[in-house]
Design a protein around this motif. Structure first.
Motif, PDB file in Angstrom:
ATOM      1  N   VAL A   1     -18.756  -6.193  24.251  1.00 17.64           N
ATOM      2  CA  VAL A   1     -17.491  -5.894  23.700  1.00 17.64           C
ATOM      3  C   VAL A   1     -16.429  -5.502  24.652  1.00 17.64           C
ATOM      4  O   VAL A   1     -16.691  -4.199  25.260  1.00 17.64           O
ATOM      5  CB  VAL A   1     -17.590  -4.859  22.400  1.00 17.64           C
ATOM      6  N   VAL A   2     -15.331  -6.109  24.753  1.00 17.30           N
ATOM      7  CA  VAL A   2     -14.396  -5.848  26.004  1.00 17.30           C
ATOM      8  C   VAL A   2     -13.357  -4.681  25.145  1.00 17.30           C
ATOM      9  O   VAL A   2     -12.926  -5.344  24.169  1.00 17.30           O
ATOM     10  CB  VAL A   2     -13.616  -6.800  26.656  1.00 17.30           C
ATOM     11  N   LYS A   3     -13.105  -3.632  25.810  1.00 21.22           N
ATOM     12  CA  LYS A   3     -12.143  -2.570  25.046  1.00 21.22           C
ATOM     13  C   LYS A   3     -11.309  -2.075  25.946  1.00 21.22           C
ATOM     14  O   LYS A   3     -11.500  -2.065  27.009  1.00 21.22           O
ATOM     15  CB  LYS A   3     -13.124  -1.342  24.547  1.00 21.22           C
ATOM     16  N   LEU A   4     -10.071  -1.795  25.437  1.00 22.03           N
ATOM     17  CA  LEU A   4      -9.100  -1.147  26.203  1.00 22.03           C
ATOM     18  C   LEU A   4      -9.288   0.228  26.473  1.00 22.03           C
ATOM     19  O   LEU A   4      -9.748   1.011  25.905  1.00 22.03           O
ATOM     20  CB  LEU A   4      -7.697  -1.219  25.324  1.00 22.03           C
ATOM     21  N   LYS A   5      -9.183   0.697  27.899  1.00 21.57           N
ATOM     22  CA  LYS A   5      -9.560   1.947  28.480  1.00 21.57           C
ATOM     23  C   LYS A   5      -8.392   2.820  28.483  1.00 21.57           C
ATOM     24  O   LYS A   5      -8.392   3.804  28.495  1.00 21.57           O
ATOM     25  CB  LYS A   5     -10.391   1.920  29.559  1.00 21.57           C
ATOM     26  N   LYS A   6      -7.369   2.317  28.935  1.00 23.35           N
ATOM     27  CA  LYS A   6      -6.155   3.040  29.523  1.00 23.35           C
ATOM     28  C   LYS A   6      -4.901   2.001  28.785  1.00 23.35           C
ATOM     29  O   LYS A   6      -5.125   1.000  28.447  1.00 23.35           O
ATOM     30  CB  LYS A   6      -5.755   3.127  30.658  1.00 23.35           C
ATOM     31  N   ARG A   7      -3.937   2.779  28.454  1.00 18.91           N
ATOM     32  CA  ARG A   7      -2.696   2.244  27.911  1.00 18.91           C
ATOM     33  C   ARG A   7      -2.156   1.267  28.693  1.00 18.91           C
ATOM     34  O   ARG A   7      -1.870   1.436  30.097  1.00 18.91           O
ATOM     35  CB  ARG A   7      -1.614   3.000  27.615  1.00 18.91           C
ATOM     36  N   LEU A   8      -1.737   0.088  28.468  1.00 17.46           N
ATOM     37  CA  LEU A   8      -0.945  -1.037  29.080  1.00 17.46           C
ATOM     38  C   LEU A   8       0.550  -0.955  29.053  1.00 17.46           C
ATOM     39  O   LEU A   8       1.112  -0.304  28.084  1.00 17.46           O
ATOM     40  CB  LEU A   8      -1.594  -2.470  28.382  1.00 17.46           C
ATOM     41  N   ASP A   9       0.902  -1.522  30.009  1.00 15.90           N
ATOM     42  CA  ASP A   9       2.395  -1.631  30.040  1.00 15.90           C
ATOM     43  C   ASP A   9       2.904  -3.111  30.426  1.00 15.90           C
ATOM     44  O   ASP A   9       2.823  -3.365  31.704  1.00 15.90           O
ATOM     45  CB  ASP A   9       3.215  -0.687  31.127  1.00 15.90           C
ATOM     46  N   TYR A  10       3.399  -3.822  29.429  1.00 17.54           N
ATOM     47  CA  TYR A  10       3.802  -4.974  29.871  1.00 17.54           C
ATOM     48  C   TYR A  10       4.801  -5.263  30.981  1.00 17.54           C
ATOM     49  O   TYR A  10       4.909  -6.255  31.666  1.00 17.54           O
ATOM     50  CB  TYR A  10       4.454  -5.528  28.396  1.00 17.54           C
TER      51      TYR A  10
END
Length: 793
Positions: free
Chosen positions: A328-337
């Motif tokens: 399961v691939v999960k987001l670790k930190k917030r992304l910025d487009y």
């Protein structure tokens, strides 16, 4: 028939051979005595004759399962003294005698009359005896012999279990033992080959083999793969007579299951996975899943996933779902487009448990590339700090500055931000915030001793999109101001003896407590007020450790003169500016024994013991008891009141005499008169009992005399009430004036409230009512009709 004759001849020969063998054995082991014996001298010169043993045998044999038409000859008994004239009678007794085995009493031939089964009984013990036919005198001593049942191969081998189950690790070497099957044969293992078993395999070749003598099943082929075939069915046969032709056989079924070993590495079904995620996603949100297939099962098929390379190692993480064996691939930190629009990961899948035997089949891992695209989204505002810690002094005036929070819109639009405080975190409304610049101020004075820390949440909302909102925790620390004076740490009360010595230790040590912070509290300074600094009785010594000791100045105290002393003590703290308070220490003078132990601290008790005798105390107690008795009698008499003759359950104002001088408003006053109020519920539903007399019978009002509830005929209503009272024996023996209505104010005709009883003659003239018009026609008819009637009569 020829076969039967041969069998008989064989049995006779066997019997004779056994008999001959027995006789030969006896001749070798024993001295055969003479029939007549030899002479021995006994007492008194009597010659004794020793009898010669006339028959000897050991055992006979009879074959089992004989099914011929005639009984089987087992053998023949014969005595040497039998001359063949028929004078000797042979008798057979013991196991089966007369039922299974019968004897010809003349010839001694023994026959078996029933079919015998060795598996049921292997031998029989019988006793033979020769007697004189005419006198039944024993001619030979009884002799015991055995008839053994000779075995034939009449039982096939039987396995202990009809079905066997066994497990075998896959990839086992040739010759690996799988399971041992065991069969048994009920035939005699000591005679012939009837019970000699040989094992063979009927089904299961070429995978398995069986050892002929032991029944152990072994593998016959190497590298059997569970993933190719998991279960095998093997049929094993056991045959007696050493496996030769004519032997009996039995068989059993063996189910062999191959157990798994880790002999297969995990493999990804594709080389690249494509995923996407919005930049508004929060850490911990799932991005996608990958799965490597492993044909092994159980712990051998467990796979763990790891990110080993890529530019998204710091932004994403992967965990293993052991129920589905997926990564399961999960987001670790917030992304910025706006900062980065795509990431690439290299994911490795590896077995958790690796068997060293199959390490050559490895490596037991595989890799795959995961590409993640970042999707643009309208993001909420972002605070410059994840949390804020602000400070403000207590007792500050409302509007005092506390601090400032700042947030911005991360999107390119850079929407203006509006600030607010979450009302659930600011229930007491201690703080306010400027919605434009985020300045936080107080709205009322704060008290650190009441609440030292305040936790509020500040909300930041985009001006053009109210749904985009961010929240940040703000912790406000209230700084201490020296606004609390120190006080006694506890309620102190000291006791001293009348004969206390000045050189003794302090009789009490006191300490203080301050609600303020440590910076505005200790060190405490203890002192006596200036006006009593030279107290004649006590002195105070500051111990400089936030405690103080109280000492006495002289050695003599008298409870008769003064048994209680109140000593004021001033306590100052170390704050800036310092604060102080005056606290009072209560000191009691007590009587003590020679050891200094307290006996009594009551001055009055001391005086009574010295001045009053026992008789005086008894007299005082007697007076107190007399006074209590008088008070009790007085209270009892006051409670005994004469009860009224009539018990009123509820107060009814209609039963009271009321004096009034208000005049009614006539027919125009529609609110003053209500015929429903003239109904007497007590008269309808029951009666008022009298307590001074007992009525002779219960009066029941007559329903026919009651007016209708909505009737407006006052004359009929009054007459009905008068008749009820006159005929009611339980009514009071006195008249009562009752007010039935109120006409109101403003009537020019005066009051009409003085109504008399219909049973008395009235001296009033009501003819003038005829001149008042149609509005008073009803009254004119009621009160003028009697005069008219009299005139007519």
């Amino acid at each position: 028939m020829k076969k039967d004759n041969c069998l008989h001849a064989t049995l006779i020969c066997l019997g004779m051979l056994c008999y001959s063998h027995t006789m030969s054995t006896e001749k070798l082991n024993h001295t055969r005595p003479s029939l007549h014996g030899h002479h021995e001298k006994g007492k008194e010169g009597q010659v004794l004759h020793r009898s010669k043993r006339g028959w000897v045998w050991n055992q006979f044999f009879v074959i089992e399962e004989y099914t011929g038409p005639d009984p089987v000859l087992v053998g023949r008994l014969h005595s040497d003294i039998d001359s063949g004239n028929g004078n000797i009678k042979y008798i057979l007794s013991g196991e089966g005698a007369g039922i299974i085995f019968v004897i010809d009493d003349k010839s001694g031939n023994i026959h078996a009359t029933k079919t015998l089964d060795r598996e049921e009984r292997a031998q029989y013990t019988l006793t033979a005896q020769a007697v004189d036919r005419s006198t039944n005198r024993p001619l030979e001593p009884p002799s015991e012999f055995i008839v053994k049942v000779q075995d034939i191969n009449d039982n096939p081998p039987e396995f202990l279990h009809e079905n066997y189950h066994a497990n075998l690790p896959e990839r086992s070497n040739v010759g690996t033992s799988v399971i041992q099957v065991t069969a048994s044969d009920a035939d005699d293992p000591t005679y012939g080959n009837s019970a000699k078993l040989v094992y063979s395999i009927l089904e299961g070749q070429p995978y398995f083999s069986v050892e002929a003598q032991t029944g152990i099943i072994r593998t016959a082929l190497p590298n059997m793969d569970r993933e190719a075939k998991e279960e095998y069915h093997v049929v094993i046969q056991a045959k007696d007579m050493g496996g030769h032709m004519g032997g009996l056989s039995g068989k059993t079924k063996v189910t062999i299951t191959l157990t798994d070993v880790n002999d297969n590495p995990p493999k990804f079904p594709q080389s690249v996975y494509q995923m996407s995620i919005s930049e508004a996603s929060i850490p911990g949100e799932e991005v996608g899943r990958v799965k490597a297939k492993d044909p092994d099962i159980g712990e051998n098929g467990l796979v763990t996933y790891n990110i080993i390379d890529g530019d998204g190692v710091d932004m994403f993480e992967i965990t293993t779902d052991y129920e589905t064996q997926e990564g399961v691939v999960k987001l670790k930190k917030r992304l910025d487009y706006e900062t980065k629009k795509a990431y690439s990961l290299k994911v490795e899948a590896a077995n958790v448990h690796i068997d060293p035997k199959f390490i050559s089949n490895g490596p037991f891992k595989d890799t795959v590339t995961v590409k993640i695209a970042v999707e643009d989204a309208d993001e909420p505002p972002i605070f410059l700090s994840p949390s804020y810690v602000l400070e403000v002094h207590e007792n500050a005036e409302p509007g005092a500055f506390v601090g400032r929070v700042h947030a911005k819109d991360p999107d390119a639009a850079n929407s203006p931000i509006r600030y607010s405080i979450d009302p659930h975190s600011n229930l007491d409304r201690y703080f306010s915030i400027n919605p434009e610049d985020g300045l936080i101020k107080t709205t009322k004075p704060l008290d650190r001793e009441e609440i030292a820390w305040h936790n509020i949440s500040v909300l930041a909302t985009e001006f053009h999109n109210r749904h985009q909102e961010a929240k940040v925790p703000v912790v406000i620390r209230v700084l201490d101001v020296n606004d609390n004076a120190p006080k006694f740490a506890a309620i102190y009360e000291a006791f001293i003896c009348e004969n206390i010595r000045t050189n003794q230790l302090p009789f009490i040590t006191i300490s203080a407590d301050d609600k303020d912070d440590a910076a505005n509290g200790p060190r405490f300074i203890f002192s006596l007020p200036h006006e009593i600094n030279q107290n004649p009785n006590f002195t105070l010594r500051d111990n400089r450790d936030n405690t103080a000791s109280i000492h006495v100045r002289h050695e003599s105290f008298s409870r008769q003169k003064q048994d209680l002393y109140l000593l004021p003590i001033v306590i100052s703290d170390g704050g800036i500016p310092p604060m102080s308070s005056t606290n009072t220490l209560t000191i009691r003078v007590c009587g003590c024994d020679s050891n200094g132990s307290l006996l009594s601290c009551n001055a009055e008790a001391y005086i009574l013991n010295a001045g009053l005798s026992t008789g005086a105390l008894i007299a005082i107690l007697a007076c107190i008891v007399i006074l209590l008795v008088i008070v009790v009698l007085f209270v009892t008499l006051k409670r005994q009141k004469k009860e009224p003759l009539i018990v009123f359950e509820e107060e009814d104002v209609r039963e009271n005499i009321i004096t009034y001088d208000d005049e009614g408003g006539g027919e125009e006053d529609t609110e003053a008169f209500d015929i429903a109020t003239l109904q007497n519920p007590d008269g309808i539903n029951g009666f008022i009992p009298r307590k001074d007399i007992k009525p002779e019978y219960q009066y029941m009002p007559r329903p026919g005399l009651r007016p209708a509830p909505n009737s407006v005929d006052v004359d009929d209503f009054i007459n009905t009430r008068i008749q009820e009272v006159d005929n009611d024996p339980t009514a009071p023996p006195y008249d009562s004036i009752q007010i039935y209505g109120y006409e109101g104010r403003g009537s020019v005709a005066g009051s009409l409230s003085s109504l008399e009883s219909a049973t008395t003659d009235s001296d009033l003239d009501y003819d003038y009512l005829q001149n008042w018009g149609p509005r008073f026609k009803k009254l004119a008819d009621l009160y003028g009709s009697k005069d008219t009637f009299d005139d007519d009569s």
